[in-house]
Design an enzyme around this catalytic site. Sequence first.
Site, PDB file in Angstrom:
ATOM      1  N   HIS A  18      18.865  -8.151  12.761  1.00 62.90           N
ATOM      2  CA  HIS A  18      19.789  -9.144  13.327  1.00 62.90           C
ATOM      3  C   HIS A  18      20.293 -10.118  12.254  1.00 62.90           C
ATOM      4  O   HIS A  18      19.538 -10.582  11.392  1.00 62.90           O
ATOM      5  CB  HIS A  18      19.103  -9.926  14.442  1.00 62.90           C
ATOM      6  N   HIS A  21      25.723  -1.055  -1.276  1.00 57.60           N
ATOM      7  CA  HIS A  21      25.133   0.227  -0.833  1.00 57.60           C
ATOM      8  C   HIS A  21      23.676  -0.025  -0.463  1.00 57.60           C
ATOM      9  O   HIS A  21      22.870  -0.420  -1.315  1.00 57.60           O
ATOM     10  CB  HIS A  21      25.225   1.241  -1.978  1.00 57.60           C
TER      11      HIS A  21
HETATM   12  C1  LIG Z   1      15.250   0.405 -10.945  1.00 57.81           C
HETATM   13  C2  LIG Z   1      16.228   1.355 -11.585  1.00 57.81           C
HETATM   14  C3  LIG Z   1      17.664   0.803 -11.447  1.00 57.81           C
HETATM   15  C4  LIG Z   1      15.838   1.411 -13.076  1.00 57.81           C
HETATM   16  O1  LIG Z   1      16.646   2.340 -13.711  1.00 57.81           O
HETATM   17  P1  LIG Z   1      16.556   2.484 -15.308  1.00 57.81           P
HETATM   18  O2  LIG Z   1      16.912   1.173 -15.926  1.00 57.81           O
HETATM   19  O3  LIG Z   1      17.380   3.675 -15.685  1.00 57.81           O
HETATM   20  O4  LIG Z   1      15.021   2.676 -15.569  1.00 57.81           O
HETATM   21  P2  LIG Z   1      14.227   3.944 -16.162  1.00 57.81           P
HETATM   22  O5  LIG Z   1      14.360   5.120 -15.264  1.00 57.81           O
HETATM   23  O6  LIG Z   1      14.608   4.085 -17.595  1.00 57.81           O
HETATM   24  O7  LIG Z   1      12.719   3.424 -16.051  1.00 57.81           O
HETATM   25  C5  LIG Z   1      12.233   2.348 -16.828  1.00 57.81           C
HETATM   26  C6  LIG Z   1      10.789   2.099 -16.456  1.00 57.81           C
HETATM   27  O8  LIG Z   1      10.735   1.534 -15.139  1.00 57.81           O
HETATM   28  C7  LIG Z   1      10.016   2.405 -14.245  1.00 57.81           C
HETATM   29  N1  LIG Z   1      10.770   2.416 -12.986  1.00 57.81           N
HETATM   30  C8  LIG Z   1      12.043   2.838 -12.802  1.00 57.81           C
HETATM   31  N2  LIG Z   1      12.417   2.668 -11.537  1.00 57.81           N
HETATM   32  C9  LIG Z   1      11.353   2.156 -10.892  1.00 57.81           C
HETATM   33  C10 LIG Z   1      11.142   1.789  -9.556  1.00 57.81           C
HETATM   34  N3  LIG Z   1      12.110   1.926  -8.620  1.00 57.81           N
HETATM   35  N4  LIG Z   1       9.946   1.268  -9.213  1.00 57.81           N
HETATM   36  C11 LIG Z   1       8.953   1.129 -10.147  1.00 57.81           C
HETATM   37  N5  LIG Z   1       9.118   1.472 -11.444  1.00 57.81           N
HETATM   38  C12 LIG Z   1      10.310   1.984 -11.814  1.00 57.81           C
HETATM   39  C13 LIG Z   1       9.990   3.759 -14.915  1.00 57.81           C
HETATM   40  O9  LIG Z   1       8.870   4.513 -14.529  1.00 57.81           O
HETATM   41  C14 LIG Z   1       9.943   3.357 -16.383  1.00 57.81           C
HETATM   42  O10 LIG Z   1       8.639   2.965 -16.689  1.00 57.81           O
HETATM   43  P3  LIG Z   1       8.012   3.228 -18.149  1.00 57.81           P
HETATM   44  O11 LIG Z   1       8.876   2.455 -19.109  1.00 57.81           O
HETATM   45  O12 LIG Z   1       6.621   2.688 -18.021  1.00 57.81           O
HETATM   46  O13 LIG Z   1       8.085   4.699 -18.360  1.00 57.81           O
HETATM   47  C15 LIG Z   1      16.177   2.765 -10.945  1.00 57.81           C
HETATM   48  O14 LIG Z   1      15.001   3.479 -11.323  1.00 57.81           O
HETATM   49  C16 LIG Z   1      16.230   2.717  -9.421  1.00 57.81           C
HETATM   50  O15 LIG Z   1      15.220   2.628  -8.706  1.00 57.81           O
HETATM   51  N6  LIG Z   1      17.493   2.811  -8.895  1.00 57.81           N
HETATM   52  C17 LIG Z   1      17.758   2.896  -7.475  1.00 57.81           C
HETATM   53  C18 LIG Z   1      18.117   4.347  -7.142  1.00 57.81           C
HETATM   54  C19 LIG Z   1      18.432   4.547  -5.679  1.00 57.81           C
HETATM   55  O16 LIG Z   1      17.621   4.262  -4.804  1.00 57.81           O
HETATM   56  N7  LIG Z   1      19.675   5.028  -5.423  1.00 57.81           N
HETATM   57  C20 LIG Z   1      20.173   5.218  -4.093  1.00 57.81           C
HETATM   58  C21 LIG Z   1      20.121   6.649  -3.634  1.00 57.81           C
HETATM   59  S1  LIG Z   1      20.660   6.835  -1.958  1.00 57.81           S
END
Ligand SMILES: CC(C)(COP(=O)(O)OP(=O)(O)OC[C@H]1O[C@@H](n2cnc3c(N)ncnc32)[C@H](O)[C@@H]1OP(=O)(O)O)[C@@H](O)C(=O)NCCC(=O)NCCS
Length: 205
Positions: free
Chosen positions: A134, A143
């Site tokens: 709500h 998104h």
């Molecule tokens: C948070 C986010 C933006 C980070 O992306 P990024 O900057 O490319 O990060 P990386 O993949 O290089 O990861 C960097 C570190 O953070 C960690 N990490 C990445 N995403 C994480 C998350 N969601 N939760 C916890 N840890 C995360 C990785 O394991 C990595 O750890 P390390 O350095 O110890 O190996 C991305 O992982 C994310 O969750 N995006 C949302 C995706 C999504 O839900 N899209 C919608 C689909 S419908």
Amino acid sequence: MHQIAIIGAGGHARECLETARAMGLEVVCLFDDDRMLWDTEVLGAPVRTGGLDAVSDLDRNTALVIGVGDNARRRDIAGRFEGRSFATLVHPFAWVSPSAELAEGAVVHPGAVVQAEARIGRHAILNTSASASHGVVIGDFAHIAVGARLAGIVTVGQGALVGAGVAARPGARIGDWATVGAGAAVIGDVADGVTAYGEGRARPR
Ligand SMILES: CC(C)(COP(=O)(O)OP(=O)(O)OC[C@H]1O[C@@H](n2cnc3c(N)ncnc32)[C@H](O)[C@@H]1OP(=O)(O)O)[C@@H](O)C(=O)NCCC(=O)NCCS
């Protein structure tokens, strides 16, 4: 049967196409600037040759849907086609409260729930099984990804990405063009433009 056309021919476009068909709409074609996709089909609908330039040849009575997952790109495309009509999609297996408001171009996928007096902005996406409780306010081009849950009166700014499975506690504020990583809990505010994630609480990085 009403007709729509979809801009984009990737993953989100496919979901929009199937949501539209489930509503009984006919998807006449898709447009994408990737030349490799021209003259191919996506789920039985043709991808037009010519990319987004070809949208100008489309009958103006055919509404558009921006089937592009990237928020900034959706904003740019909406600006480019200002003045055209955009369809708002709500899958029949989603629930939208009669007191909620969905702006033009918003897309609500299957399993999503939009509760009382929530407001969803232009070209915002409420993805599969996401929920807005709500009074939630979701900005234009935001998104809310698959399975994310926004408790009452959460606000999500323009262009923000709330990742898959996020849980936001009541009244939390997620700023404009912020990103919350998949699976995190939002228990305070996430400032504009900040990326916050982590196991458990989402912390700015
Ligand atoms: C948070 C986010 C933006 C980070 O992306 P990024 O900057 O490319 O990060 P990386 O993949 O290089 O990861 C960097 C570190 O953070 C960690 N990490 C990445 N995403 C994480 C998350 N969601 N939760 C916890 N840890 C995360 C990785 O394991 C990595 O750890 P390390 O350095 O110890 O190996 C991305 O992982 C994310 O969750 N995006 C949302 C995706 C999504 O839900 N899209 C919608 C689909 S419908």
